[in-house]
Design a protein around this motif. Structure first.
Motif, PDB file in Angstrom:
ATOM      1  N   VAL A  99       1.606  -1.443  -0.220  1.00 39.91           N
ATOM      2  CA  VAL A  99      -0.189   0.200   0.011  1.00 39.91           C
ATOM      3  C   VAL A  99       0.979   0.986  -0.183  1.00 39.91           C
ATOM      4  O   VAL A  99       0.578   2.126  -0.860  1.00 39.91           O
ATOM      5  N   MET A 100       1.516   1.186   0.528  1.00 42.06           N
ATOM      6  CA  MET A 100       2.487   2.234   1.296  1.00 42.06           C
ATOM      7  C   MET A 100       3.441   2.733  -0.316  1.00 42.06           C
ATOM      8  O   MET A 100       3.880   4.143  -1.052  1.00 42.06           O
ATOM      9  N   ARG A 101       3.794   1.603  -1.297  1.00 41.43           N
ATOM     10  CA  ARG A 101       4.582   2.009  -2.021  1.00 41.43           C
ATOM     11  C   ARG A 101       3.288   1.875  -3.478  1.00 41.43           C
ATOM     12  O   ARG A 101       3.852   3.269  -4.032  1.00 41.43           O
ATOM     13  N   LYS A 102       2.286   1.707  -3.019  1.00 43.32           N
ATOM     14  CA  LYS A 102       1.050   2.372  -4.551  1.00 43.32           C
ATOM     15  C   LYS A 102       1.221   3.775  -4.203  1.00 43.32           C
ATOM     16  O   LYS A 102       1.032   4.990  -4.937  1.00 43.32           O
ATOM     17  N   ASN A 103       0.270   4.209  -2.876  1.00 46.22           N
ATOM     18  CA  ASN A 103       0.638   5.716  -2.284  1.00 46.22           C
ATOM     19  C   ASN A 103       1.308   6.716  -3.249  1.00 46.22           C
ATOM     20  O   ASN A 103       1.332   8.000  -3.193  1.00 46.22           O
ATOM     21  N   ASP A 104       2.714   5.897  -2.331  1.00 49.50           N
ATOM     22  CA  ASP A 104       4.007   6.974  -2.890  1.00 49.50           C
ATOM     23  C   ASP A 104       3.992   7.676  -4.980  1.00 49.50           C
ATOM     24  O   ASP A 104       4.330   7.960  -5.088  1.00 49.50           O
ATOM     25  N   ILE A 105       3.977   6.427  -5.437  1.00 50.27           N
ATOM     26  CA  ILE A 105       3.814   6.027  -7.021  1.00 50.27           C
ATOM     27  C   ILE A 105       2.926   7.297  -7.171  1.00 50.27           C
ATOM     28  O   ILE A 105       2.443   8.181  -7.769  1.00 50.27           O
ATOM     29  N   PHE A 106       0.827   7.462  -6.401  1.00 50.16           N
ATOM     30  CA  PHE A 106       0.566   8.119  -6.827  1.00 50.16           C
ATOM     31  C   PHE A 106       0.985   9.753  -6.368  1.00 50.16           C
ATOM     32  O   PHE A 106       0.538  10.748  -7.124  1.00 50.16           O
ATOM     33  N   VAL A 107       2.012   9.802  -5.108  1.00 52.61           N
ATOM     34  CA  VAL A 107       2.150  11.136  -5.642  1.00 52.61           C
ATOM     35  C   VAL A 107       3.448  11.453  -5.992  1.00 52.61           C
ATOM     36  O   VAL A 107       2.883  12.999  -7.644  1.00 52.61           O
ATOM     37  N   VAL A 108       4.546  10.243  -6.395  1.00 54.93           N
ATOM     38  CA  VAL A 108       4.875  11.030  -7.747  1.00 54.93           C
ATOM     39  C   VAL A 108       4.540  11.050  -9.607  1.00 54.93           C
ATOM     40  O   VAL A 108       4.159  12.306  -9.890  1.00 54.93           O
ATOM     41  N   ASN A 109       3.228   9.851  -9.552  1.00 56.78           N
ATOM     42  CA  ASN A 109       2.606  10.435 -10.669  1.00 56.78           C
ATOM     43  C   ASN A 109       1.677  11.758 -10.680  1.00 56.78           C
ATOM     44  O   ASN A 109       1.777  12.573 -11.618  1.00 56.78           O
ATOM     45  N   SER A 110       1.393  11.673  -9.234  1.00 52.62           N
ATOM     46  CA  SER A 110       0.394  13.391  -9.468  1.00 52.62           C
ATOM     47  C   SER A 110       1.509  14.595  -9.538  1.00 52.62           C
ATOM     48  O   SER A 110       1.073  15.902  -9.998  1.00 52.62           O
ATOM     49  N   ALA A 145       1.748   7.094 -15.936  1.00 53.24           N
ATOM     50  CA  ALA A 145       0.059   5.724 -16.631  1.00 53.24           C
ATOM     51  C   ALA A 145       0.164   5.394 -14.313  1.00 53.24           C
ATOM     52  O   ALA A 145       0.772   5.655 -13.946  1.00 53.24           O
ATOM     53  N   ALA A 146      -1.055   4.712 -14.193  1.00 53.97           N
ATOM     54  CA  ALA A 146      -1.282   4.239 -13.174  1.00 53.97           C
ATOM     55  C   ALA A 146      -0.343   3.326 -12.813  1.00 53.97           C
ATOM     56  O   ALA A 146       0.040   2.782 -13.246  1.00 53.97           O
ATOM     57  N   PRO A 147      -0.188   3.094 -10.964  1.00 55.79           N
ATOM     58  CA  PRO A 147       1.071   2.132 -10.484  1.00 55.79           C
ATOM     59  C   PRO A 147       0.403   1.219 -11.011  1.00 55.79           C
ATOM     60  O   PRO A 147      -1.045   0.367 -10.830  1.00 55.79           O
ATOM     61  N   LYS A 182      10.929   6.300 -10.544  1.00 50.42           N
ATOM     62  CA  LYS A 182      10.445   6.692  -9.857  1.00 50.42           C
ATOM     63  C   LYS A 182      10.019   6.013  -8.598  1.00 50.42           C
ATOM     64  O   LYS A 182      10.578   7.832  -7.662  1.00 50.42           O
ATOM     65  N   LEU A 183       9.653   5.223  -7.970  1.00 48.55           N
ATOM     66  CA  LEU A 183       9.679   4.857  -6.742  1.00 48.55           C
ATOM     67  C   LEU A 183      10.990   5.327  -5.770  1.00 48.55           C
ATOM     68  O   LEU A 183      11.095   5.683  -4.886  1.00 48.55           O
ATOM     69  N   ALA A 184      12.163   4.618  -6.677  1.00 46.09           N
ATOM     70  CA  ALA A 184      13.396   5.208  -5.926  1.00 46.09           C
ATOM     71  C   ALA A 184      13.913   6.178  -6.175  1.00 46.09           C
ATOM     72  O   ALA A 184      14.999   7.050  -4.765  1.00 46.09           O
ATOM     73  N   LEU A 185      13.545   7.140  -6.809  1.00 42.48           N
ATOM     74  CA  LEU A 185      14.027   8.391  -6.698  1.00 42.48           C
ATOM     75  C   LEU A 185      13.279   9.719  -5.677  1.00 42.48           C
ATOM     76  O   LEU A 185      13.599  10.181  -4.851  1.00 42.48           O
ATOM     77  N   PHE A 186      12.119   9.359  -5.554  1.00 42.37           N
ATOM     78  CA  PHE A 186      10.685   9.813  -4.313  1.00 42.37           C
ATOM     79  C   PHE A 186      11.640   9.601  -2.976  1.00 42.37           C
ATOM     80  O   PHE A 186      11.019  10.107  -2.084  1.00 42.37           O
ATOM     81  N   ARG A 187      11.283   8.519  -3.054  1.00 47.07           N
ATOM     82  CA  ARG A 187      12.074   7.770  -1.805  1.00 47.07           C
ATOM     83  C   ARG A 187      13.220   8.437  -1.338  1.00 47.07           C
ATOM     84  O   ARG A 187      13.499   8.392   0.043  1.00 47.07           O
ATOM     85  N   LEU A 197       3.815  22.069  -1.552  1.00 47.47           N
ATOM     86  CA  LEU A 197       4.968  21.979  -2.371  1.00 47.47           C
ATOM     87  C   LEU A 197       4.604  20.724  -3.414  1.00 47.47           C
ATOM     88  O   LEU A 197       4.924  20.141  -4.682  1.00 47.47           O
ATOM     89  N   VAL A 198       4.417  19.172  -2.286  1.00 49.78           N
ATOM     90  CA  VAL A 198       4.553  18.036  -2.819  1.00 49.78           C
ATOM     91  C   VAL A 198       2.975  18.160  -3.455  1.00 49.78           C
ATOM     92  O   VAL A 198       2.289  17.349  -3.948  1.00 49.78           O
ATOM     93  N   LEU A 199       2.369  18.558  -2.939  1.00 49.26           N
ATOM     94  CA  LEU A 199       0.060  18.182  -3.479  1.00 49.26           C
ATOM     95  C   LEU A 199       0.075  19.380  -3.533  1.00 49.26           C
ATOM     96  O   LEU A 199      -1.344  19.249  -4.318  1.00 49.26           O
TER      97      LEU A 199
END
Length: 317
Positions: free
Chosen positions: A241-252, A262-264, A274-279, A301-303
């Motif tokens: 779940v945390m992984r999918k949420n983080d990808i949603f944030v990066v996509n946004s 593309a959706a997670p 994307k996840l590695a860079l974001f984290r 800044l993020v949202l």
């Protein structure tokens, strides 16, 4: 505040349904929090005094199921006044991250340990339950929580009054699209509602001692009965779940700069990058969240510029 934590065990109403459905489908549960003094109005007022301003959100309970977030009605009361006058204030309030207070943290851990054991796990770690949080809802009679999705799994425990909790099955994506889910998780939780969704929904009538499990990203809306209402969402996340949420944030974030995403899960290799860079960035930023002002700036800044909408609403009230 009385630090005592009463026995907080929860149990499924139907063990076979729980075994078959958890964590993919809703199920009813029972709990033992209704007599706990932590969930009385005087102690909730004390909790309000201890929580930071960005952990308190409230507005009018006079809302449509498919409420346009930009048209939400506000009330001219401060947070303590909302709780003191909850029987007549016409208000809806959520106290976020109540696990920040040790007594509530203990209750939350008790509930989730009971759930983990019911599912055959020795403890929270073995069950994979992480990022434990509590969200307490204090609402006036006949208040509506509009249709929305949540970014975590949730056992919703009802403590005072009556609540009607309607959960919609969106496993096929026909009710709330991936883009709408991304918007809900990163901009505002409300999502578009249609009366046609009733065909895929189930309403749980909750009294004190009742509860329901709400799976990750299952849309739902809630209405209180003729008395004021006290409830708590006890939430957790798994690594998936945390992984999918983080990808949603990066996509946004990327979408704000004009890059379609593309959706997670649609492009797993790109998701991993994307996840590695974001984290990596998140690890640097997270220690800065200690101050209220910095948390507000990071959210913006993020949202996006409207990420602190609930704080602006409170200041304007």
């Amino acid at each position: 505040m009385n630090p005592m934590s009463a026995v907080a065990a929860i149990e499924p109403v139907d063990q076979s349904a729980f075994a078959a459905n958890f964590p993919m489908q809703p199920f009813s549960l029972r709990h033992h929090l209704a007599g706990n003094p932590l969930f009385t109005l005087p102690n909730i007022i004390d909790l309000v005094r201890h929580l930071p301003a960005d952990s308190i959100e409230y507005n009018s309970g006079d809302a449509a199921i498919g409420q346009d977030a930009s048209q939400t009605k506000f009330i001219d009361l401060d947070p303590e006044q909302v709780v003191r006058s909850i029987e007549t204030a016409g208000a809806w309030m959520v106290l976020k991250r109540v696990e920040q207070h040790p007594a509530y943290r203990a209750v939350i851990e008790d509930c989730l340990n009971a759930l983990a054991r019911a599912h055959g796990h020795a403890d929270l770690e073995e069950a994979g339950f992480e990022d434990l949080r509590g969200f307490m809802f204090v609402s006036s009679p006949n208040a509506t929580t509009p249709f929305h999705v949540d970014a975590e799994d949730n056992i919703f425990v009802h403590i005072h009054g009556e609540k009607f909790f309607t959960i919609c099955d969106n496993r096929d994506g026909s009710v709330v699209s991936d883009d709408a889910i991304e918007h809900s998780l990163t901009k505002h939780r409300n999502v578009t509602y249609s009366a046609d969704f009733e065909q895929k929904s189930k309403c749980y009538s909750l009294n004190a001692g009742d509860g329901v499990f709400v799976p990750y990203l299952w849309p739902h809306w809630v209405r209180t009965g003729s008395q004021y209402s006290i409830s708590m969402a006890v939430t957790w996340k798994t690594k998936a779940v945390m992984r999918k949420n983080d990808i949603f944030v990066v996509n946004s974030l990327l979408r704000r700069f004009g890059f379609p995403q593309a959706a997670p899960g649609r492009n797993p290799a790109l998701d991993t990058v994307k996840l590695a860079l974001f984290r990596s960035v998140k690890a640097v930023v997270d220690p800065l969240r200690k101050s209220l002002a910095m948390r507000a700036l990071i959210r913006k800044l993020v949202l996006g510029r409207d990420a602190n909408y609930y704080m602006k609403a409170k200041q304007a009230a």
